[in-house]
Design a protein around this motif. Structure first.
Motif, PDB file in Angstrom:
ATOM      1  N   THR A   1      -7.168  15.416   2.486  1.00 41.80           N
ATOM      2  CA  THR A   1      -6.965  14.750   3.747  1.00 41.80           C
ATOM      3  C   THR A   1      -5.763  14.803   4.504  1.00 41.80           C
ATOM      4  N   ILE A   2      -4.627  15.310   3.866  1.00 43.76           N
ATOM      5  CA  ILE A   2      -3.390  15.845   4.497  1.00 43.76           C
ATOM      6  C   ILE A   2      -3.200  17.035   4.198  1.00 43.76           C
TER       7      ILE A   2
ATOM      8  N   GLY B   1       1.025  -1.078   0.006  1.00 40.64           N
ATOM      9  CA  GLY B   1       0.091   0.177   0.007  1.00 40.64           C
ATOM     10  C   GLY B   1       1.005   1.299  -0.043  1.00 40.64           C
ATOM     11  N   GLY B   2       2.251   1.038   0.124  1.00 41.03           N
ATOM     12  CA  GLY B   2       3.198   2.462   0.061  1.00 41.03           C
ATOM     13  C   GLY B   2       3.563   2.623  -1.343  1.00 41.03           C
ATOM     14  N   PRO B   3       4.326   3.867  -1.283  1.00 41.04           N
ATOM     15  CA  PRO B   3       4.725   4.045  -2.583  1.00 41.04           C
ATOM     16  C   PRO B   3       5.650   2.976  -3.617  1.00 41.04           C
ATOM     17  N   THR B   4       6.541   2.515  -2.719  1.00 43.51           N
ATOM     18  CA  THR B   4       7.269   1.104  -4.035  1.00 43.51           C
ATOM     19  C   THR B   4       6.450   0.463  -4.292  1.00 43.51           C
TER      20      THR B   4
ATOM     21  N   PRO C   1       1.541   2.099   5.973  1.00 43.82           N
ATOM     22  CA  PRO C   1       0.904   2.100   7.196  1.00 43.82           C
ATOM     23  C   PRO C   1       1.201   3.518   7.872  1.00 43.82           C
ATOM     24  N   ALA C   2       2.459   4.139   7.639  1.00 44.84           N
ATOM     25  CA  ALA C   2       2.629   5.383   8.406  1.00 44.84           C
ATOM     26  C   ALA C   2       1.607   6.415   7.865  1.00 44.84           C
ATOM     27  N   MET C   3       1.133   6.364   6.550  1.00 44.40           N
ATOM     28  CA  MET C   3       0.060   7.180   5.986  1.00 44.40           C
ATOM     29  C   MET C   3      -1.438   6.955   6.765  1.00 44.40           C
ATOM     30  N   THR C   4      -1.754   5.846   7.035  1.00 39.87           N
ATOM     31  CA  THR C   4      -2.958   5.496   7.873  1.00 39.87           C
ATOM     32  C   THR C   4      -2.934   6.284   9.294  1.00 39.87           C
ATOM     33  N   ASP C   5      -1.807   6.534   9.839  1.00 42.21           N
ATOM     34  CA  ASP C   5      -1.484   7.155  11.163  1.00 42.21           C
ATOM     35  C   ASP C   5      -1.517   8.670  11.171  1.00 42.21           C
ATOM     36  N   LEU C   6      -1.155   8.883   9.873  1.00 39.74           N
ATOM     37  CA  LEU C   6      -1.073  10.605   9.775  1.00 39.74           C
ATOM     38  C   LEU C   6      -2.642  10.741   9.314  1.00 39.74           C
ATOM     39  N   LEU C   7      -3.345  10.010   8.674  1.00 38.35           N
ATOM     40  CA  LEU C   7      -4.604  10.465   8.352  1.00 38.35           C
ATOM     41  C   LEU C   7      -5.418  10.395   9.595  1.00 38.35           C
ATOM     42  N   GLY C   8      -5.179   9.296  10.716  1.00 37.11           N
ATOM     43  CA  GLY C   8      -5.807   9.407  11.826  1.00 37.11           C
ATOM     44  C   GLY C   8      -5.172  10.229  12.869  1.00 37.11           C
ATOM     45  N   GLY C   9      -4.255  11.038  12.377  1.00 36.04           N
ATOM     46  CA  GLY C   9      -3.855  12.333  13.383  1.00 36.04           C
ATOM     47  C   GLY C   9      -2.867  11.647  14.468  1.00 36.04           C
ATOM     48  N   GLN C  10      -2.356  10.242  14.247  1.00 35.54           N
ATOM     49  CA  GLN C  10      -1.424   9.785  15.263  1.00 35.54           C
ATOM     50  C   GLN C  10      -0.299  10.250  15.293  1.00 35.54           C
ATOM     51  N   VAL C  11       0.354  10.678  13.990  1.00 33.82           N
ATOM     52  CA  VAL C  11       1.586  11.187  14.162  1.00 33.82           C
ATOM     53  C   VAL C  11       1.452  12.741  13.227  1.00 33.82           C
TER      54      VAL C  11
END
Ligand code: MLT
Length: 325
Positions: free
Chosen positions: A216-217, A40-43, A188-198
């Motif tokens: 959304t970001i 699900g990430g860029p690579t 997975p980092a994007m999921t947490d950024l979207l969720g405001g965890q980071v």
């Protein structure tokens, strides 16, 4: 008599032109491309597009296996140890070069563990923040980060990842270390950024463009020398006051050391076909990147790129003295 002559001719051909077993009929079964980051990430996005187009050209399935962890070195290590028969490949990026210095106890010798197929693409990065992050522009983000340096979190995909490299460039440019949060990939980092965890992440446009366009970001800057057509309102880091944060993420396709040249040449030809594929070009453009030129989708071009990039980043990393182990 005729059969004897035919058999003799074949035997002579093999003697005169010894082609590695299996190379003549390659590929005969499914090929696996290891992506050293989470799905699900860029690579992963880049690899799946190219794999689909190569599969059409090679007449065999080309599937993706995600082996995330340790900034991409786990997946690279997996391929370094794999059979050199052309059925296990690696699609990795600039991390291949930075990890060669960042990791002093790497499980493989970067310049001697792989054969080269070719360059794939070179992706710009973006500095982004969670949607409700206070600062409206990069200048404000820098002030905010400095004022809250013990609490502001920066996501990345582990030491040696592109997001780690860009994050390091950002922190050294503002002369302020921030709290980093590692993931197995920026998917997975994007999921947490979207969720405001980071709070912040520096990530490739192949993972951020759609989120930025969707609001959304928050986008603060792109790390390319020029603005991007797909993100016309996002300033460059130079325009926004951080000219030292310039980086683009080149990607290459590799095979295990010992993979016959006939096979890496066949794969290089197929990669060239894939990079001319209309769907690949259209999707890449939508995500702020473009296919590498045909002349770069070759073993020689990738080998030269990797050697040059290891030499470029080694003194920078050694000067920073920040190693993964
Ligand atoms: C990914 O695919 O997750 C990224 O390439 C990770 C990174 O290098 O930042």
């Amino acid at each position: 008599m005729r059969r004897f002559v035919a058999a003799l001719a074949a035997a002579v051909a093999v003697m005169l032109y010894p082609v590695a077993a299996g190379a003549q009929t390659y590929p005969e079964r499914t090929i696996t491309v290891v992506v050293p980051f989470a799905a699900g990430g860029p690579t992963d996005t880049v690899t799946r597009l190219v794999a689909e187009a190569m599969s059409k050209d090679l007449g065999q399935q080309v599937i993706v296996e995600n082996v995330g962890g340790a900034g991409g070195t786990l997946g690279a290590g997996r391929v370094a140890k794999a059979e050199s028969d052309g059925y296990t490949l690696l699609l990795h990026h600039i991390g291949m070069a930075t990890s060669a210095t960042l990791y002093r106890k790497l499980a493989y010798d970067t310049l001697n563990a792989f054969e080269y197929v070719g360059l794939v693409t070179e992706v710009p990065m973006t500095i982004v923040g969670r949607k409700d992050l206070e600062p409206a522009d990069l200048k404000g983000l820098v002030e905010y980060a400095k004022a809250n340096k013990d609490s502001v979190t920066v996501a990345n995909a582990g030491i040696g990842a592109a997001s780690h490299l860009c994050g390091m460039l950002f922190m050294s440019a503002i002369k302020t270390p921030l709290v980093t949060v590692p993931y197995k990939g920026t998917g997975p980092a994007m999921t947490d950024l979207l969720g405001g965890q980071v709070d912040i992440m520096c990530d490739q446009t192949t993972n951020t463009t759609k989120q930025i366009q969707g609001g959304t970001i928050k986008a603060y800057a792109v790390t390319s020398p020029e603005r991007l057509d797909v993100l016309p309102d996002v300033p460059t880091t130079t325009e926004a006051g951080l000219p030292d944060v310039q980086v683009s993420i080149w990607h290459g396709l590799y095979a295990p050391k010992g993979t016959p040249a006939e096979i890496t040449e066949r794969l290089s030809k197929s990669l060239q076909v894939a990079l001319k594929d209309e769907n690949v070009a259209a999707r890449f453009a939508e995500l702020g990147t473009r296919p590498s030129p045909q002349a770069d989708a070759t073993p020689a071009a990738l080998k030269a790129k990797l050697e040059n990039e290891i030499a470029r980043w080694k003194p920078i990393i050694e000067a920073a003295g920040q190693y993964a182990d």
